[in-house]
Design a protein around this motif. Structure first.
Motif, mmCIF file in Angstrom:
data_model
loop_
_atom_site.group_PDB
_atom_site.id
_atom_site.type_symbol
_atom_site.label_atom_id
_atom_site.label_comp_id
_atom_site.label_asym_id
_atom_site.label_seq_id
_atom_site.Cartn_x
_atom_site.Cartn_y
_atom_site.Cartn_z
ATOM 1 N N ALA A 73 0.840 -1.293 0.317
ATOM 2 C CA ALA A 73 0.069 0.019 -0.114
ATOM 3 C C ALA A 73 0.590 1.247 -0.151
ATOM 4 C CB ALA A 73 -0.914 0.043 1.288
ATOM 5 N N ALA A 74 1.780 1.181 0.897
ATOM 6 C CA ALA A 74 3.043 2.352 0.833
ATOM 7 C C ALA A 74 3.464 2.687 -0.424
ATOM 8 C CB ALA A 74 3.721 2.248 2.002
ATOM 9 N N LEU A 75 3.992 1.488 -1.083
ATOM 10 C CA LEU A 75 4.579 1.705 -2.334
ATOM 11 C C LEU A 75 3.630 2.123 -3.414
ATOM 12 C CD1 LEU A 75 7.209 1.332 -4.082
ATOM 13 C CD2 LEU A 75 6.166 -1.056 -4.530
ATOM 14 N N ILE A 76 2.394 1.802 -3.554
ATOM 15 C CA ILE A 76 1.541 2.179 -4.591
ATOM 16 C C ILE A 76 1.031 3.626 -4.148
ATOM 17 C CG2 ILE A 76 -0.840 1.887 -5.364
ATOM 18 C CD1 ILE A 76 -0.339 -0.941 -5.144
ATOM 19 N N VAL A 77 0.753 3.859 -3.077
ATOM 20 C CA VAL A 77 0.499 5.470 -2.612
ATOM 21 C C VAL A 77 1.639 6.384 -3.039
ATOM 22 C CG1 VAL A 77 0.089 7.076 -0.807
ATOM 23 C CG2 VAL A 77 -1.251 5.122 -1.151
ATOM 24 N N SER A 78 3.007 6.013 -2.577
ATOM 25 C CA SER A 78 4.043 6.852 -2.857
ATOM 26 C C SER A 78 4.311 7.106 -4.137
ATOM 27 C CB SER A 78 5.394 6.351 -2.192
ATOM 28 O OG SER A 78 5.935 5.132 -2.840
ATOM 29 N N LYS A 79 4.158 6.005 -5.198
ATOM 30 C CA LYS A 79 4.453 6.307 -6.669
ATOM 31 C C LYS A 79 3.276 6.938 -7.326
ATOM 32 C CE LYS A 79 7.427 2.439 -7.597
ATOM 33 N NZ LYS A 79 7.538 1.079 -8.283
ATOM 34 N N GLY A 80 1.811 6.983 -6.685
ATOM 35 C CA GLY A 80 0.779 7.383 -7.035
ATOM 36 C C GLY A 80 0.161 6.822 -8.272
ATOM 37 N N ASP A 81 0.814 5.554 -8.545
ATOM 38 C CA ASP A 81 0.192 4.797 -9.565
ATOM 39 C C ASP A 81 -0.840 3.597 -9.360
ATOM 40 O OD1 ASP A 81 0.255 3.582 -12.081
ATOM 41 O OD2 ASP A 81 1.940 2.128 -11.615
ATOM 42 N N TYR A 82 -2.075 3.911 -9.208
ATOM 43 C CA TYR A 82 -2.989 3.052 -8.913
ATOM 44 C C TYR A 82 -3.764 2.179 -10.000
ATOM 45 C CZ TYR A 82 -2.972 6.208 -4.861
ATOM 46 O OH TYR A 82 -2.644 7.185 -3.967
ATOM 47 N N PRO A 83 -3.555 1.036 -9.918
ATOM 48 C CA PRO A 83 -3.991 0.022 -10.804
ATOM 49 C C PRO A 83 -5.556 0.323 -11.090
ATOM 50 C CG PRO A 83 -2.521 -1.044 -9.668
ATOM 51 C CD PRO A 83 -2.848 0.194 -8.551
ATOM 52 N N GLY A 84 -6.025 0.507 -12.348
ATOM 53 C CA GLY A 84 -7.351 0.727 -12.582
ATOM 54 C C GLY A 84 -7.855 2.150 -12.727
ATOM 55 N N ALA A 85 -6.834 2.823 -12.153
ATOM 56 C CA ALA A 85 -7.462 4.263 -12.064
ATOM 57 C C ALA A 85 -7.000 5.143 -13.513
ATOM 58 C CB ALA A 85 -6.440 5.096 -10.980
ATOM 59 N N VAL A 86 -6.404 4.481 -14.308
ATOM 60 C CA VAL A 86 -6.350 5.123 -15.520
ATOM 61 C C VAL A 86 -7.890 5.445 -16.198
ATOM 62 C CG1 VAL A 86 -5.397 4.722 -18.152
ATOM 63 C CG2 VAL A 86 -4.351 3.831 -16.079
ATOM 64 N N ALA A 87 -8.727 4.727 -16.307
ATOM 65 C CA ALA A 87 -10.183 4.881 -16.683
ATOM 66 C C ALA A 87 -10.727 6.180 -15.710
ATOM 67 C CB ALA A 87 -11.065 3.828 -16.701
ATOM 68 N N LEU A 88 -10.208 6.142 -14.469
ATOM 69 C CA LEU A 88 -10.774 7.297 -13.580
ATOM 70 C C LEU A 88 -9.711 8.602 -13.452
ATOM 71 C CD1 LEU A 88 -11.728 5.005 -10.726
ATOM 72 C CD2 LEU A 88 -13.183 5.678 -12.641
ATOM 73 N N SER A 89 -9.647 9.265 -14.684
ATOM 74 C CA SER A 89 -8.775 10.471 -14.671
ATOM 75 C C SER A 89 -8.734 11.410 -13.435
ATOM 76 C CB SER A 89 -8.865 11.089 -16.001
ATOM 77 O OG SER A 89 -10.145 11.512 -16.137
ATOM 78 N N GLU A 90 -9.764 11.473 -12.846
ATOM 79 C CA GLU A 90 -9.881 12.564 -11.891
ATOM 80 C C GLU A 90 -9.931 11.689 -10.526
ATOM 81 O OE1 GLU A 90 -9.720 15.554 -12.239
ATOM 82 O OE2 GLU A 90 -9.729 15.269 -14.271
ATOM 83 N N PHE A 91 -9.317 10.522 -10.223
ATOM 84 C CA PHE A 91 -9.517 9.794 -9.152
ATOM 85 C C PHE A 91 -8.672 10.483 -8.172
ATOM 86 C CE2 PHE A 91 -7.796 6.391 -6.228
ATOM 87 C CZ PHE A 91 -8.830 6.044 -5.850
ATOM 88 N N GLN A 92 -8.876 10.810 -6.775
ATOM 89 C CA GLN A 92 -8.271 11.437 -5.630
ATOM 90 C C GLN A 92 -8.419 10.353 -4.414
ATOM 91 O OE1 GLN A 92 -10.794 15.065 -5.088
ATOM 92 N NE2 GLN A 92 -9.994 15.961 -6.898
ATOM 93 N N PRO A 93 -7.082 9.828 -4.416
ATOM 94 C CA PRO A 93 -7.111 8.871 -3.286
ATOM 95 C C PRO A 93 -7.436 9.548 -1.921
ATOM 96 C CG PRO A 93 -5.099 9.133 -4.102
ATOM 97 C CD PRO A 93 -5.854 9.881 -4.693
ATOM 98 N N ARG A 94 -8.170 8.785 -1.095
ATOM 99 C CA ARG A 94 -8.603 9.293 0.332
ATOM 100 C C ARG A 94 -8.054 8.422 1.593
ATOM 101 N NH1 ARG A 94 -12.881 9.289 3.208
ATOM 102 N NH2 ARG A 94 -13.937 7.770 1.911
ATOM 103 N N LEU A 95 -8.347 7.174 1.348
ATOM 104 C CA LEU A 95 -8.033 5.852 2.279
ATOM 105 C C LEU A 95 -7.485 4.922 1.483
ATOM 106 C CD1 LEU A 95 -11.277 5.964 4.303
ATOM 107 C CD2 LEU A 95 -9.184 6.653 5.152
ATOM 108 N N ALA A 96 -6.388 4.266 2.318
ATOM 109 C CA ALA A 96 -5.946 2.970 2.038
ATOM 110 C C ALA A 96 -6.623 1.980 2.969
ATOM 111 C CB ALA A 96 -4.203 2.910 2.229
#
Length: 182
Positions: free
Chosen positions: A68-91
């Motif tokens: 989780a920390a690695l994905i959040v630090s990179k900001g590379d959320y799998p599946g978020a490509v289709a959601l261009s305005e995705f703003q992560p809030r909670l892990a």
């Protein structure tokens, strides 16, 4: 005559009760699912929507935290490509039975893990407070104040992130007491 147990042997019942059964119970709750909750705003006219992205499944809590920390630090959320305005809030880390293992707020590409509740009484207090906040958010939404309602709902979600499943409370507390790599 008194028998001494100095040889290090334990009765089979003790071994089963203290070692084997808890390990088997934990294995039934695996794998752990790492997810990210966030907001999407498809259009200025439309209301903000919540979206849950399943990131990956792993077999141990430490690995789930690192992932989780690695994905959040990179900001590379799998599946978020289709959601261009995705703003992560909670892990969020959940077990197979959807029991909460650990959750944390995402701020500036870092996860601020929330400490688990220490008791059922504390869990009841948090549920009461989160319900009160959700009532306030509902009232704000009724007045047409979407931004305030969203902020209050976020506060309620952050409180609820502490509602770790009783099975995982000790594990979560131990994980948070470990020093994290920088």
């Amino acid at each position: 005559m008194i028998l001494s147990r100095q040889g290090g042997f334990r009765p089979i019942g003790q071994i089963l009760a203290h070692d084997l059964l808890p390990a088997l119970q934990g294995a039934r709750r695996l794998p752990l699912r790492v997810s990210c909750l966030g907001r999407i705003s498809p259009d200025e006219a439309e209301a903000t929507q919540e979206q849950c992205l399943a990131l990956k499944e792993v077999t141990c809590a430490e690995e789930a935290m690192r992932l989780a920390a690695l994905i959040v630090s990179k900001g590379d959320y799998p599946g978020a490509v289709a959601l261009s305005e995705f703003q992560p809030r909670l892990a969020v880390i959940e077990d197979r039975a959807h029991g909460l293992v650990l959750a944390g707020a995402i701020r500036a590409d870092v996860i601020l893990w929330q400490p688990p509740v220490a008791s059922d009484a504390e869990a009841r207090r948090i549920v009461t407070e989160a319900s009160r906040l959700r009532g306030q958010a509902f009232a704000a939404e009724g007045r047409g104040d979407r931004e305030t309602a969203s902020t209050i709902r976020s506060r309620a979600s952050l409180l609820e992130a502490r509602l770790v499943d009783p099975f995982w409370r000790a594990t979560a507390a131990a994980l948070l007491s470990l020093p994290q790599a920088a």
